[in-house]
Design an enzyme around this catalytic site. Structure first.
Site, PDB file in Angstrom:
ATOM      1  N   GLY A  52       0.736  -1.282   0.162  1.00  0.00           N
ATOM      2  CA  GLY A  52       0.058  -0.056  -0.015  1.00  0.00           C
ATOM      3  C   GLY A  52       1.128   1.258  -0.096  1.00  0.00           C
ATOM      4  O   GLY A  52       1.865   1.126  -0.507  1.00  0.00           O
TER       5      GLY A  52
ATOM      6  N   GLU B   1       2.802   6.067   3.176  1.00  0.00           N
ATOM      7  CA  GLU B   1       2.452   6.789   4.367  1.00  0.00           C
ATOM      8  C   GLU B   1       1.834   5.577   5.685  1.00  0.00           C
ATOM      9  O   GLU B   1       2.146   5.727   6.560  1.00  0.00           O
ATOM     10  CB  GLU B   1       1.036   7.664   3.959  1.00  0.00           C
TER      11      GLU B   1
ATOM     12  N   GLU C 187       5.580  -3.368   0.666  1.00  0.00           N
ATOM     13  CA  GLU C 187       5.663  -3.053  -0.667  1.00  0.00           C
ATOM     14  C   GLU C 187       4.960  -1.749  -0.599  1.00  0.00           C
ATOM     15  O   GLU C 187       3.734  -1.866  -0.645  1.00  0.00           O
ATOM     16  CB  GLU C 187       5.080  -4.211  -1.474  1.00  0.00           C
TER      17      GLU C 187
ATOM     18  N   GLU D 195       4.201  10.630  -5.393  1.00  0.00           N
ATOM     19  CA  GLU D 195       3.649   9.647  -6.170  1.00  0.00           C
ATOM     20  C   GLU D 195       2.028  10.195  -6.410  1.00  0.00           C
ATOM     21  O   GLU D 195       1.242  10.512  -5.410  1.00  0.00           O
ATOM     22  CB  GLU D 195       3.465   8.432  -5.195  1.00  0.00           C
TER      23      GLU D 195
HETATM   24  P1  ADP Z   1      -3.622   2.966  -1.357  1.00  0.00           P
HETATM   25  O1  ADP Z   1      -3.029   4.443  -1.308  1.00  0.00           O
HETATM   26  O2  ADP Z   1      -2.897   2.067  -2.124  1.00  0.00           O
HETATM   27  O3  ADP Z   1      -4.938   2.965  -1.100  1.00  0.00           O
HETATM   28  P2  ADP Z   1      -3.167   2.378   1.341  1.00  0.00           P
HETATM   29  O4  ADP Z   1      -2.025   2.451   2.264  1.00  0.00           O
HETATM   30  O5  ADP Z   1      -4.009   3.623   2.007  1.00  0.00           O
HETATM   31  O6  ADP Z   1      -3.054   2.359  -0.087  1.00  0.00           O
HETATM   32  O7  ADP Z   1      -4.210   1.165   1.690  1.00  0.00           O
HETATM   33  C1  ADP Z   1      -3.693  -0.061   1.484  1.00  0.00           C
HETATM   34  C2  ADP Z   1      -4.312  -0.992   2.337  1.00  0.00           C
HETATM   35  O8  ADP Z   1      -4.021  -0.703   3.793  1.00  0.00           O
HETATM   36  C3  ADP Z   1      -5.841  -1.227   2.166  1.00  0.00           C
HETATM   37  O9  ADP Z   1      -6.257  -2.216   2.418  1.00  0.00           O
HETATM   38  C4  ADP Z   1      -6.112   0.086   3.295  1.00  0.00           C
HETATM   39  O10 ADP Z   1      -7.502  -0.438   3.893  1.00  0.00           O
HETATM   40  C5  ADP Z   1      -5.053  -0.628   4.502  1.00  0.00           C
HETATM   41  N1  ADP Z   1      -4.832   0.471   5.439  1.00  0.00           N
HETATM   42  C6  ADP Z   1      -5.215   1.937   5.612  1.00  0.00           C
HETATM   43  N2  ADP Z   1      -4.875   2.391   6.797  1.00  0.00           N
HETATM   44  C7  ADP Z   1      -4.490   1.475   7.587  1.00  0.00           C
HETATM   45  C8  ADP Z   1      -3.677   1.237   8.785  1.00  0.00           C
HETATM   46  N3  ADP Z   1      -3.612   2.267   9.434  1.00  0.00           N
HETATM   47  N4  ADP Z   1      -3.341   0.236   9.290  1.00  0.00           N
HETATM   48  C9  ADP Z   1      -3.488  -1.118   8.664  1.00  0.00           C
HETATM   49  N5  ADP Z   1      -3.903  -0.924   7.132  1.00  0.00           N
HETATM   50  C10 ADP Z   1      -4.327   0.191   6.718  1.00  0.00           C
END
Ligand code: ADP
Length: 505
Positions: free
Chosen positions: A262, A265, A284, A415
């Site tokens: 993901g 951040e 990743e 990005e």
């Molecule tokens: P993208 O920009 O690719 O959406 P995110 O990092 O926001 O990336 O999301 C990737 C995954 O991480 C999603 O399944 C999202 O629900 C999950 N996610 C978002 N915030 C958190 C968190 N604080 N802890 C764990 N997982 C999270």
């Protein structure tokens, strides 16, 4: 050379787009007729539950959220929202399955189940491709030809490793870890699931996986395949929800390993939560891939490669070649050819087989991309967009180039995760490499040149997990993938992808 790039010739010869109303107008001769993929046979429920311990289970909170078709903005189905109680239940089921069945059966037997999952994905490939396109907005051509076949290929590949781990790690004793918590993004939903689940199962672990909140459907359909394959209850658990659900997985004491794909951040938040814990992890994360075109590159081939590198899957690719670095002598020619080629790209219905660029995955991402377009213009960059028509409803974005940009521009540094390319020039190879590496990211990059020696020299100096030469976005289950710097840690795919799921003695 000056940080702002030279595009003088272009400004003298303003670009004349073809008719904005035509879907595709090749010199006025030809338009593509619609080629819709029928979705009539797709069976979707109105509401989806959590998949825990082999059963579809209502969420403890009773809460559901809508999953939206980004091409129409209409809801497709309701998806259960898992909270800490549900995660607890899923982790317990995974632990029980690990201790009572999955770690007890022979490796060969485990391999058979994984082969079965691979075959079931193949059998239902078209259905999965259509659902992926409906839920995520990607063109059917991509989900049909890339996402789903590659997902099946990952299961086939890792199924083969299940009973050969002693060959993968010679002279070592190989032990599984236990329960893996896996969190995946929305850009390649089933493929990311395959990258996570296939190696985890092959190495003898059980899993609790959370898909992204905007693309849960293929993961839930995969849960049906687990049942059809007769996979023992609790070996695979699929829990749906957003960030809080993900955080509940990360923070659960009963989990031995976290695999996350993901944003950088969220990756940083996860790293902080895991600091000091015993959990193993792989991350990743984001990217800002440099795509370097040398003067001796085959220009037409490179232009196709650039298009593939950034407009493939609407630019929703962490390894996208979103920063084009082109050697000065051919810059104007490359830019003109790119703009001509962009004019022929079809933006629209993801379920039309002619579509090159589908819908942006969600309203939130759509707004983020539009914000970056504004930032780019406000920073003084020159914007060039294709003049194609786009549907009135849905989240669609025209392919976009920015010229007249420098290293300090936000659109060059950050990005965007959309079909937006920045173009810079360089004079010497050293300057090109320096610009390529001037980023906190390091996931992937590309080099285009006629000279093998240049490929090796440049490839070695680019600080990226992957460097493609004279091609871009090529994937194979046997090949490891992962980042340097803020693009993450650990590798997925290939032999390297087994290691994060085992203890070696
Ligand atoms: P993208 O920009 O690719 O959406 P995110 O990092 O926001 O990336 O999301 C990737 C995954 O991480 C999603 O399944 C999202 O629900 C999950 N996610 C978002 N915030 C958190 C968190 N604080 N802890 C764990 N997982 C999270």
């Amino acid at each position: 050379m000056a940080d702002k790039e030279q595009t003088t010739d272009l400004q003298e010869k303003p670009f004349k787009p073809s008719s904005p109303s035509s879907k595709l107008d090749l010199n006025g001769f030809w338009e593509y007729a619609d080629a819709p993929q029928s979705a009539d046979f797709i069976e979707l429920a109105d509401q989806y539950e959590l998949f825990i311990d082999g059963k579809f289970t209502k969420p403890a909170s009773g809460n559901y959220f809508d999953t939206i078709n980004p091409a129409t903005e209409k809801p497709i189905a309701k998806i259960a929202e898992a909270d800490e109680k549900d995660i607890n239940k899923a982790v317990k089921a995974a632990r029980k399955a690990y201790e009572n069945t999955w770690s007890k059966i022979s490796a060969r037997e485990r391999g058979k189940y994984i082969f079965r999952l691979a075959r079931l994905i193949q059998e239902r490939a078209r259905e999965f491709a259509i659902i992926e396109s409906m839920d995520g907005g990607k063109p059917i051509r991509e989900s049909r030809d890339v996402d789903i076949p590659l997902a099946a290929a990952h299961f086939f590949y890792y199924a083969g490793w299940a009973d050969k781990l002693n060959y993968a790690f010679p002279n070592k004793e190989v032990e599984s870890l236990g329960v893996a918590g896996q969190i995946i993004p929305w850009n390649f939903p089933l493929l990311m699931l395959a990258w996570k689940i296939a190696p985890a199962l092959a190495t003898g672990n059980t899993v609790v996986l959370k898909p992204a909140e905007t693309t849960s459907l293929t993961a839930l359909k995969f849960a049906e395949l687990c049942r059809d394959a007769g996979l023992p209850d609790g070996v695979v658990n699929i829990v749906t929800g957003a960030g809080e659900t993900g955080a509940a997985i990360v923070n659960h004491d009963g989990i031995d390993k976290i695999a996350f794909t993901g944003s950088t951040e969220v990756g940083k938040i996860i790293m902080k939560s895991l600091a000091g814990s015993e959990k193993k992890y792989t991350l990743e994360l984001g990217g800002k891939g440099p795509n370097i075109i040398f003067e001796d590159a085959p220009v037409d081939q490179a232009v196709e490669g650039i298009i593939n590198a950034i407009f493939f899957n609407q630019g929703h690719v962490c390894c996208a070649g979103s920063r084009l670095l082109v050697q000065e002598g051919i810059a104007n020619r490359v830019i003109q050819k790119l703009r001509d080629r962009m004019e022929t790209l079809i933006v629209g219905d993801p379920l039309d087989k002619n579509t090159d660029i589908g819908a942006i995955n969600s309203k939130q991402q759509f707004e983020k991309i539009n914000e970056y377009l504004e930032i780019g213009v406000n920073e003084g960059a020159d914007i060039h967009q294709s003049s194609c028509s786009i549907p009135e409803n849905g989240y669609f974005c025209r392919p976009t180039l920015f010229t007249n940009v420098g290293q300090s521009n936000r659109i060059v540094k950050e990005e965007i995760f959309g079909p937006v390319l920045t173009i810079q020039t360089f004079r010497t190879a050293e300057e090109g490499i320096e610009k390529a590496n001037n980023t906190p990211y390091g996931l992937a990059g590309g080099v285009w040149t006629d000279k093998g020696s240049k490929i090796f020299k440049t490839g070695q100096k680019i600080r990226s997990g992957v460097v493609w030469s004279n091609t871009y976005n090529q994937f194979d289950p046997t090949s490891p993938f992962g980042g340097y710097k803020e693009s993450g840690m650990g590798r997925e795919g290939g032999l390297h992808g087994l290691e994060p799921y085992v203890k070696l003695k």
